[in-house]
Design an enzyme around this catalytic site. Structure first.
Site, PDB file in Angstrom:
ATOM      1  N   LYS A 139     111.181  67.898 101.676  1.00 31.34           N
ATOM      2  CA  LYS A 139     110.854  66.472 101.662  1.00 31.34           C
ATOM      3  C   LYS A 139     109.470  66.179 102.252  1.00 31.34           C
ATOM      4  CE  LYS A 139     114.338  63.881 103.115  1.00 31.34           C
ATOM      5  NZ  LYS A 139     115.538  63.402 103.840  1.00 31.34           N
ATOM      6  N   SER A 214     118.070  60.129 101.215  1.00 34.65           N
ATOM      7  CA  SER A 214     116.617  60.146 101.148  1.00 34.65           C
ATOM      8  C   SER A 214     116.024  61.416 100.556  1.00 34.65           C
ATOM      9  CB  SER A 214     116.055  59.939 102.559  1.00 34.65           C
ATOM     10  OG  SER A 214     116.481  60.977 103.423  1.00 34.65           O
ATOM     11  N   SER A 238     121.902  61.773 103.358  1.00 37.18           N
ATOM     12  CA  SER A 238     120.600  61.959 102.707  1.00 37.18           C
ATOM     13  C   SER A 238     120.467  63.242 101.896  1.00 37.18           C
ATOM     14  CB  SER A 238     119.483  61.914 103.757  1.00 37.18           C
ATOM     15  OG  SER A 238     119.363  60.618 104.280  1.00 37.18           O
TER      16      SER A 238
END
Length: 532
Positions: A139, A214, A238
């Site tokens: 990420k 996320s 997430s």
């Protein structure tokens, strides 16, 4: 073994409340259908299909690729180049990778190939570097030296990470080669991946749909064939929300075994936390291999090499957590859980047991309370890059009038901050009670099959109209239990469906073993594109 009635005493509901609840759920069900119809009317014509994959390297597991590099059947450069080519094919469509290092990655791969060829790297070296030459991504909100590190916050635009996060250093030490970093929601806090710097990420199964958040950029790129090893973080689903929406495996490990240093503003010394790091994979076999790297010296505590005889595993399941804030279930997701239950009914020595826990309906409230207890985290300051403090009322008015640096999801988080906070005594008591009930039920040889979401991936931005549908994921962050998101095929609309497999702390090997069994029985990941 305790009876399920001991876990959840039945309380008779009044006939009036029962009728009222049924009416509410009926209205909510058709309202959700109306929302989808309206969003579909404006978006279905914008769908773009993912290109066919012609390179067989892409469809292999990371474990398989590592073995072939070790056995000199493939060169690392071939593998890295295959993924670079695939990213260039799919990323213009899905917008998942936001910063890359292709040339540096290829140069690292060439050096590895040279060192293998001339004997500098010996067979014994692969024991310490099990993913030598295999590409990975992670990420954008996690520090990877030299790559974008903005968290989707305008004030951080152009900022690059000066170092590697601890878990990134671990996967690099295992020989994996970083290709780049992927898109996230603003400050990671929403169930859709969208921010004002990099825009929105599309679902490879249907580009008009949400990828979750996320770790949405990770799941989207992985499902589209753009990465081999994918690493995410999870504080409120997430890893698992994107894994569910994009049809891949995702594992949130037992808490407090992996350093958090380098995840957004975290320094790794914050103490007790719900956030964790874990793998997303297309093949279940990669979960164990990657998890061993991430937990490092703690691997023995998770018993990852301990064999699991599936017929002896005790299976429990919750068919409906009864959270009134979550949308009603649709047939695709109900049937998904039932298929898993029926499978274990056939192969397990003890039939699966239906259970209920009153605490599951409080998931959202409990998560909100424990989020407020996260050490070293201050949303109102963090969202400004710690240059000041957000003003929820003023910033909300600005957003809907003249505009602001914040996404609408951040505005929703402002509003949530203004709502009453659950009381400390109640939240801590309910958490402890639910944890005790689950530990008693699961023991050291049980798993719980649990719904992931009421229906598959929604249209972009439809989550604003049903903002609490992530509650089925967050309860396992509150309790800090290990949990694996397992893909279970596609819905009638061609969108992924799946379930969560939960175990008691330090029983991660049970989650993953059951995930492997479900993959064997139902096929696991289904590519969102044609293959040669």
């Amino acid at each position: 073994m305790s009876d399920s009635r001991e876990v959840q005493p039945k309380r008779p509901a009044s006939p009036f409340k029962t009728v009222l609840l049924k009416l509410f759920l009926c209205v909510r069900f058709y309202l959700d259908l109306l929302i989808d119809y309206i969003f579909g009317y404006f978006n279905d014509s914008k769908r773009i299909y993912i290109k066919k994959c012609t390179d067989p390297i892409i469809m292999q597991s990371a474990t398989s690729l590592a073995k072939k590099i070790r056995n000199r059947e493939l060169k690392s450069e071939e593998v890295v180049q295959a993924y670079v080519n695939r990213i260039k094919e799919v990323n213009p469509i899905i917008n998942a990778l936001v910063d890359s290092r292709y040339e540096a990655a290829l140069e690292e791969a060439r050096q590895i190939d040279k060192d293998i060829q001339d004997g500098t790297i010996k067979d014994t070296d692969f024991q310490d570097r099990p993913f030598l030459g295999v590409p990975f991504t992670t990420k954008e909100s996690t520090a990877v030296e030299g790559l974008s590190f903005t968290f989707g916050i305008i004030k951080r635009k152009g900022k690059k990470a000066p170092y590697d996060a601890d878990y990134v250093a671990l996967i690099k030490r295992a020989g994996a080669i970083c290709l780049g970093v992927t898109n996230v929601p603003q400050l990671n806090l929403w169930q859709e991946t969208h921010n004002p710097i990099y825009g929105i990420t599309n679902n490879p199964y249907n580009t008009t749909r949400n990828v979750g958040g996320s770790s949405g950029g990770e799941a989207s790129l992985l499902a589209a064939g753009g990465t081999s090893i994918s690493l995410g973080t999870d504080i409120g689903g997430s890893i698992r929300i994107p894994a569910f929406m994009c049809g891949v495996f995702g594992h949130k490990p037992t808490s407090h075994l992996i350093s958090t240093k380098g995840i957004t503003f975290r320094k790794g010394d914050e103490g007790e936390t719900m956030v964790n790091t874990g793998p997303l994979t297309r093949k279940a076999e990669d979960l164990t291999a990657v998890l061993k790297i991430l937990v490092s010296d703690s691997g023995d505590r998770l018993k990852l090499d301990e064999p699991v005889h599936i017929p002896n595993v005790r299976i429990s399941y919750v068919s409906n957590p009864k959270d009134p804030t979550v949308s009603p279930f649709r047939d695709d997701t109900k049937n998904c859980l039932l298929r898993a239950v029926n499978h274990f009914e056939e192969i397990c020595n003890t039939p699966p047991e239906a259970v209920e826990f009153e605490g599951t309906k409080f998931a959202g409230k409990l998560w909100k309370y424990w989020m407020s207890q996260e050490s070293g985290v201050d949303f109102m300051k963090d969202i400004t890059d710690r240059t000041g403090e957000a003003r929820p009322v003023i910033d909300t008015i600005k957003h809907f009038t003249v505009g602001s640096d914040y996404t609408t999801s951040t505005i929703f988080n402002f509003i949530n901050k203004l709502l009453p906070m659950p009381k400390k005594e109640w939240a801590e008591s309910e958490t402890e009670k639910l944890k005790k009930q689950l530990l008693e039920k699961l023991g050291d040889n049980g798993v719980l099959l649990y719904p992931s979401a009421p229906f598959p991936a929604s249209y972009h931005h439809a989550s604003y109209l049903r903002p609490w549908n992530f509650h089925f994921f967050v309860i396992w962050n509150v309790l800090k239990f290990p949990v694996t998101q397992v893909p279970m095929g596609l819905s009638k609309d061609g969108l992924p469906v799946g379930i969560q497999v939960v175990a008691a702390p330090y029983q991660d090997h049970l989650c993953i073993a059951v995930a492997k069994e479900l993959e064997k029985a139902f096929g696991g990941y289904v590519p969102p594109f044609e293959t040669s």
